[in-house]
Design an enzyme around this catalytic site. Structure first.
Site, short mmCIF file in Angstrom:
data_model
loop_
_atom_site.label_atom_id
_atom_site.label_comp_id
_atom_site.label_asym_id
_atom_site.label_seq_id
_atom_site.Cartn_x
_atom_site.Cartn_y
_atom_site.Cartn_z
N HIS A 124 -22.98 -24.96 -39.11
CA HIS A 124 -23.05 -25.08 -40.36
C HIS A 124 -21.73 -25.34 -41.11
O HIS A 124 -21.82 -24.85 -42.28
CB HIS A 124 -24.26 -24.24 -41.00
CG HIS A 124 -25.41 -24.45 -40.56
ND1 HIS A 124 -26.50 -25.23 -41.01
CD2 HIS A 124 -26.16 -23.73 -39.47
CE1 HIS A 124 -27.53 -24.87 -40.48
NE2 HIS A 124 -27.38 -24.14 -39.28
N ASN A 174 -33.59 -24.66 -43.10
CA ASN A 174 -33.24 -26.00 -42.59
C ASN A 174 -34.13 -27.09 -43.26
O ASN A 174 -35.27 -26.66 -43.74
CB ASN A 174 -33.43 -26.13 -41.08
CG ASN A 174 -32.23 -25.51 -40.43
OD1 ASN A 174 -31.12 -25.23 -41.06
ND2 ASN A 174 -32.24 -25.17 -39.07
N HIS A 185 -27.59 -14.41 -44.98
CA HIS A 185 -28.12 -13.58 -43.94
C HIS A 185 -29.83 -13.39 -43.87
O HIS A 185 -30.15 -12.85 -45.12
CB HIS A 185 -27.47 -12.14 -43.98
CG HIS A 185 -27.96 -11.23 -43.04
ND1 HIS A 185 -28.45 -11.35 -41.81
CD2 HIS A 185 -28.11 -9.86 -43.18
CE1 HIS A 185 -28.75 -10.28 -41.24
NE2 HIS A 185 -28.32 -9.48 -42.03
FE1 HDD Z 1 -28.24 -20.13 -38.40
C1 HDD Z 1 -25.62 -20.35 -40.11
C2 HDD Z 1 -30.19 -21.95 -40.54
C3 HDD Z 1 -31.21 -20.10 -35.95
C4 HDD Z 1 -26.84 -17.88 -36.19
N1 HDD Z 1 -27.80 -21.01 -40.03
C5 HDD Z 1 -26.72 -21.05 -40.55
C6 HDD Z 1 -26.94 -21.79 -41.79
C7 HDD Z 1 -28.02 -22.22 -41.81
C8 HDD Z 1 -28.79 -21.53 -40.77
C9 HDD Z 1 -28.65 -22.83 -43.22
C10 HDD Z 1 -25.57 -21.82 -42.95
C11 HDD Z 1 -25.68 -20.98 -43.79
C12 HDD Z 1 -24.59 -21.36 -44.90
O1 HDD Z 1 -24.53 -22.15 -45.75
O2 HDD Z 1 -23.53 -20.52 -45.07
N2 HDD Z 1 -30.08 -20.99 -38.24
C13 HDD Z 1 -30.83 -21.53 -39.41
C14 HDD Z 1 -32.14 -21.66 -39.19
C15 HDD Z 1 -32.57 -21.39 -37.87
C16 HDD Z 1 -31.44 -20.78 -37.41
C17 HDD Z 1 -33.24 -22.56 -40.12
C18 HDD Z 1 -33.62 -21.40 -37.05
C19 HDD Z 1 -34.87 -21.02 -37.55
N3 HDD Z 1 -28.80 -19.29 -36.54
C20 HDD Z 1 -29.98 -19.33 -35.85
C21 HDD Z 1 -29.77 -18.69 -34.62
C22 HDD Z 1 -28.81 -17.82 -34.59
C23 HDD Z 1 -27.89 -18.43 -35.84
C24 HDD Z 1 -31.14 -18.41 -33.56
C25 HDD Z 1 -28.15 -16.74 -33.83
C26 HDD Z 1 -29.06 -15.93 -33.20
N4 HDD Z 1 -26.51 -19.17 -38.08
C27 HDD Z 1 -26.29 -18.51 -37.55
C28 HDD Z 1 -24.58 -17.66 -37.47
C29 HDD Z 1 -24.32 -18.70 -38.80
C30 HDD Z 1 -25.46 -19.69 -39.25
C31 HDD Z 1 -23.67 -17.98 -36.35
C32 HDD Z 1 -23.16 -19.30 -39.15
C33 HDD Z 1 -22.39 -19.16 -40.23
C34 HDD Z 1 -23.18 -18.05 -40.76
O3 HDD Z 1 -24.28 -17.58 -39.97
O4 HDD Z 1 -23.02 -17.42 -41.78
O5 HDD Z 1 -24.69 -16.36 -37.73
#
Ligand code: HDD
Length: 714
Positions: free
Chosen positions: A78, A151, A342
Site C-alpha cells: 500500500h 480494502n 493498525h
Molecule cells: Fe495490510 C498496510 C489492508 C492483510 C500487513 N493493509 C495496509 C493498508 C491497508 C491494508 C488498507 C494501508 C494502510 C495505510 O493507508 O497506511 N491488509 C489490509 C487488509 C487485509 C490486510 C484489508 C486483509 C484483510 N496486511 C494484511 C496482512 C498483513 C498485513 C495479513 C501481515 C500479516 N498491511 C500490512 C503492513 C502494512 C499494511 C505490512 C504496510 C504499511 C502499514 O501496514 O502500515 O503492516
C-alpha cells in the site's frame, strides 16, 4: 462553498489539534532550523568567488543534510495512497450491540482521516493499476483512536497471515528485473496463485472491474474480517463492516485504465482532491452485518475465514451512519505519508475474533511502523495522536516529543498511583472473555477448505458484461505469464469455479482442450498432512446468486462531479456551447473546453479560454463528450485525427456522446456507420436533443449495450 475555493473552513477537534503544528512562512524571514536569520540561501560560503567551499558553512550543511534525509521507507504494501479528512456521524444509537462511544449519539461528529491506496505499485506508480484498493479509516474518537483498516474487496487472498510475506513477494515485481511495475500480471504471482486455491474467491474480485475503479469516491469498502461488537452488558455480536458509497460503485474498462496510467497517473488522486475542493464531498454509509454469537455455526462457511463473505441475502447490511470527506490535507508527507494505521487500534465496544489473518495483522502493523516512522513514538506524530487524553509510563526512544513529568512506573506511591488504571465502568478496555482451549498445533481448520463455492457465487452474480470483463482480465493476466504450465494450472483451477469461465479464458490463451485441475489441488497444506485430509471440499451454498455482488445491478445514476469534454474548434457556435455548458454545470458536472490548441478559443461571439488541448488531455480522462455546433469549428475538427480519435475512443469505452449541430464530425468516426438512426439514443449517442437528454445519458455512466464497441480501432 464556492466552486474552486480552497476549503480551509471545515474544522473539527482533530483539525484544531493539527492546527497547533502548522507553520506558514508568509511575511516571515528565512531562518536556519535553529532560528538564525539567513541572508543568502543561494550561494555557498567559499574562499574567493571561484574557490572551495568552507567547512564552516553551517547554513549550507544544515540545508543539504536535511534534504539528504527527506525520504522515509515507503510502506511495504500500500505505498501509493491519497488521504482526506472528514467526519463520521451515526444515524441512531448502536447501544444494543456496542458500547463504542462514537456509535451512540447521532448528534456527535467524530473526526476521521481516510487513506486510500493501491497495494502493489511503488509510491510513484499509476493510480489505475489493476489492484485491490486499501480503504483505511482512522476515527479520532473521544475514547481513543479506532482504525478500520479495510480494502475495497470483502475477502482476501490467503487464510493465514503466515503466508502474507509469500503472497507479497509473489505479487510484487519479479526479484531480478523489478518488473512489471504495479501489476500482478507476471509469472511469480500466478505461480503462487495457481498453487493457492484458497485465493480463488479473491481472484474473482481482482479480475472484476472493482479492481479498476472510476474513482476512489466510487468504491465500496470492507473490514474483511469478522469482528465483534461488545455492549455494556458484555454481550458480543459478530460484525462485518461495509462502506457503501452514495455515488455507487463504478469501474472503468481495462483498455481505458491502461491508457489513463499514461495520460494521467494521478487520476484518482486528483479526482479526490478536486471533488473535495469543489465541494462535491465524497460520502459513504457505514454498514454492518450483525450475527448473534449463538448463530456462529449456522452458515455454509466459517465466519473466521477471511476468504468468505456473508451474502447480504443471508444477513442484510444495516446502514448505521455516514462518513463525509470534506477537507484535503495541507501537507502530503505530514498527514498522508505519516499516518499509521493498525487493526489493533480499537476502542471499548469493538473486539477481535480468532481469524488467523487478523491475528497476524495485529502484530505486523505495529511492527512495520518502527522501520517506516523510525521508532516507537510514531503515535506522537500529529496525524496519529489521539484527541482523547493520553497518559502512560512509556518513555524516551527516538524523536520523543512529550516532556513527561512525574513517575514513570506502576504501581507507584510517589506519584499517588498515577496515571490510574481505569475500571471497565470508567472506560477501561477489557478484552472479551472468550473461552478458548486446545492443543498447540500448526494446522488449518477443515471448515476453511471450501475454496471454490463463493468464487462461483461471485461469478454467477455478475451480469454478462461483467463476466466478459473477468474473462478478458484473466486472458490479459495469464497471457503475460511466460510459463505455460502456470497458465494451465490456473485454467485447471478455473474449471472448479465455472466451466464457461474456464473455457472463455482457455480460448483467449489458445488452449484446446481446456486443462483439467491437478490432484491434489490444495498445495497450501504441509506435505506430511496427507492429501486426503486436506482435499478442497465443495459445500453447497444456500445462495446461488447475490445481486449485491454485481456493480451493474446496483448502478447509481448521477451527474454531479462527472467530467464532460466539449470538443471545440475556432469559430464554435457560442450559443450551442453556452447552452450545454450551462445545463451541465447547473447539474454539478465538471465541464472542460477541449480544442486542437491551448490558449484562447475564438467563438462566434468573442473568445474564451481553452481548458485542455488534444496534446494535454485525452478522452479516457472524461466520462462523456459533447460536440457543440458551428460550421467553421466542425470543419476544423473533421480534419483533425485527434478529434475523431477522441470520439471513437469515447465510443469504444461506452461513454455518452452528444452533439448539437456537430453531426458532420460524428459522420467521420468509425462507429457512425455501425449504428442505425434508431439505435443512436438507446446506445448513448444524443444528437440535436434538449440538453437534459444528454445529461440523463451521462448519468448512466456507460452504455454496455454497444456490443460492437470492441471493433472500433481506438
Ligand atoms: Fe495490510 C498496510 C489492508 C492483510 C500487513 N493493509 C495496509 C493498508 C491497508 C491494508 C488498507 C494501508 C494502510 C495505510 O493507508 O497506511 N491488509 C489490509 C487488509 C487485509 C490486510 C484489508 C486483509 C484483510 N496486511 C494484511 C496482512 C498483513 C498485513 C495479513 C501481515 C500479516 N498491511 C500490512 C503492513 C502494512 C499494511 C505490512 C504496510 C504499511 C502499514 O501496514 O502500515 O503492516
Amino acid at each position: 462553498m464556492d466552486k474552486g475555493e480552497r476549503n480551509d473552513k471545515e474544522t473539527n477537534k482533530k483539525l484544531d489539534d493539527l492546527e497547533k503544528e502548522k507553520k506558514d512562512g508568509t511575511g516571515e524571514f528565512l531562518t536556519t532550523s535553529t532560528g538564525v536569520k539567513v541572508n543568502d540561501t543561494q550561494n555557498q560560503l567559499t574562499a574567493g568567488d571561484r574557490g572551495p567551499t568552507l567547512m564552516e558553512d553551517f547554513i549550507f550543511r544544515e540545508k543539504m543534510q536535511h534534504f539528504d534525509h527527506e525520504r522515509i521507507p515507503e510502506r511495504v504494501v500500500h505505498p501509493r495512497g491519497s488521504g482526506a479528512h472528514g467526519y463520521f456521524q451515526v444515524y441512531e444509537s448502536m447501544k444494543e450491540y456496542t458500547k463504542a462511544g462514537f456509535l451512540q449519539d447521532p448528534s456527535k461528529k467524530t473526526p476521521v482521516f481516510v487513506r486510500f491506496s493501491t497495494v502493489v505499485g511503488f509510491r510513484g506508480s499509476t493510480d489505475l493499476a489493476r489492484d485491490v484498493r486499501g480503504f483505511a479509516t482512522k476515527f479520532y474518537t473521544e475514547e481513543g483512536n479506532y482504525d478500520l483498516v479495510g480494502n475495497n474487496m470483502p475477502v482476501f487472498f490467503i487464510q493465514d497471515a503466515m503466508k502474507f510475506p509469500d503472497l507479497v513477494h509473489a505479487i510484487k515485481p519479479e526479484p531480478d528485473s523489478q518488473t512489471p511495475q504495479a501489476s500482478a500480471a507476471h509469472d511469480t504471482f500466478w505461480d503462487f496463485a495457481s498453487l493457492m486455491p484458497e485465493s480463488m474467491h479473491m481472484l474473482m474480485w481482482v479480475t472484476s472491474d472493482r479492481a479498476i475503479p472510476r474513482s476512489l469516491r466510487m468504491m465500496e469498502g470492507f473490514g474483511v474480517h469478522t469482528f465483534r461488537f461488545i455492549n455494556e452488558e458484555g454481550k458480543a455480536t459478530f460484525v462485518k463492516f461495509h462502506w457503501k458509497p452514495l455515488l455507487g460503485a463504478h469501474g472503468v474498462l481495462w483498455d481505458e485504465a491502461q491508457k489513463i496510467g499514461g495520460k494521467n497517473p494521478d487520476f484518482h488522486r486528483m479526482d479526490l482532491w478536486n471533488a473535495i475542493e469543489d465541494g462535491n464531498y465524497p460520502e459513504w454509509e457505514l454498514g454492518v452485518q450483525l450475527v448473534p454469537e449463538e448463530d456462529e455455526h449456522k452458515f455454509d462457511f466459517d465466519l473466521l475465514d477471511p476468504t468468505k463473505i456473508i451474502p447480504e441475502e443471508l444477513v442484510p447490511v444495516k446502514r448505521i451512519g455516514k462518513m463525509t470527506l470534506n477537507r484535503n490535507p495541507d501537507n502530503f508527507f505530514a498527514e498522508t505519508e505519516q499516518v499509521a494505521f493498525h487493526p489493533g487500534h480499537v476502542v471499548p465496544g469493538i473486539d477481535f475474533t480468532n481469524d488467523p489473518l487478523l491475528q497476524g495483522r495485529l502484530f505486523s502493523y505495529l511492527d512495520t511502523q518502527l522501520i517506516r516512522l523510525g521508532g516507537p513514538n510514531f503515535n506522537e506524530i500529529p496525524i496519529n495522536r489521539p484527541i482523547a487524553p493520553m497518559h502512560n509510563n512509556q518513555r524516551d526512544g527516538f524523536m520523543r516529543q512529550q516532556i513527561n513529568k512525574g513517575t514513570h512506573y506502576h504501581p507507584n506511591s510517589i506519584g499517588g498511583g498515577c496515571p490510574f488504571q481505569a475500571k471497565m465502568s470508567e472506560g477501561g478496555f477489557v478484552h472479551h472473555a472468550e473461552k478458548v482451549e486446545g492443543n498447540k498445533i500448526r494446522t488449518r481448520s477443515k471448515s476453511f477448505l471450501d475454496f471454490f463455492s463463493q468464487a462461483t457465487l461471485f461469478y454467477n452474480s455478475q451480469t454478462d458484461v461483467e463476466k466478459k470483463h473477468i474473462i478478458d482480465a484473466f486472458g490479459f493476466e495469464l497471457g503475460k505469464v511466460k510459463r505455460i504450465e502456470i497458465r494451465e494450472r490456473m485454467v485447471g483451477l478455473l474449471t472448479q469455479v465455472d466451466q464457461g469461465l474456464a473455457r472463455g479464458v482457455a480460448k483467449k490463451l489458445g488452449m484446446d482442450p481446456v486443462p483439467q485441475p491437478e490432484k491434489p489441488m490444495n498445495k497450501g497444506v504441509p506435505a506430511d498432512a496427507g492429501p486426503e485430509e486436506f482435499e478442497p471440499i465443495h459445500v453447497e451454498q444456500s445462495i446461488k446468486s447475490s445481486n449485491a455482488l454485481s456493480m451493474l445491478k446496483n448502478l447509481v445514476e448521477f451527474i454531479a462531479s462527472r467530467k464532460v469534454a466539449l470538443l471545440c474548434g475556432d469559430g464554435v457556435d457560442s450559443s450551442s456551447l453556452d447552452n450545454i455548458k450551462k445545463a451541465l454545470e447547473e447539474k454539478g458536472a465538471t465541464v472542460k473546453i477541449v480544442a486542437p490548441h491551448s490558449g484562447k478559443l475564438r467563438t462566434s461571439s468573442g473568445e474564451m479560454m481553452i481548458d485542455e488541448s488534444f496534446i494535454t488531455t485525452s478522452s479516457v480522462l472524461f466520462d462523456a463528450v459533447f460536440v457543440p455546433g458551428g460550421e467553421e469549428s466542425i470543419k476544423a475538427l473533421k480534419e483533425d485525427g485527434e478529434a475523431i480519435h477522441f470520439l471513437d475512443e469515447a465510443f469504444k469505452h461506452c461513454k455518452a456522446i452528444g452533439s448539437d449541430g456537430g453531426k458532420g464530425l460524428l459522420e467521420e468516426t468509425h462507429f457512425w456507420k455501425k449504428l442505425t438512426a434508431n439505435e443512436m439514443m438507446e446506445k448513448g449517442i444524443v444528437l440535436d436533443k434538449d440538453p437534459s437528454e444528454f445529461i440523463t445519458a451521462v448519468g448512466k455512466h456507460r452504455f454496455w449495450n454497444r456490443e460492437r464497441a470492441d471493433s472500433i480501432p481506438a
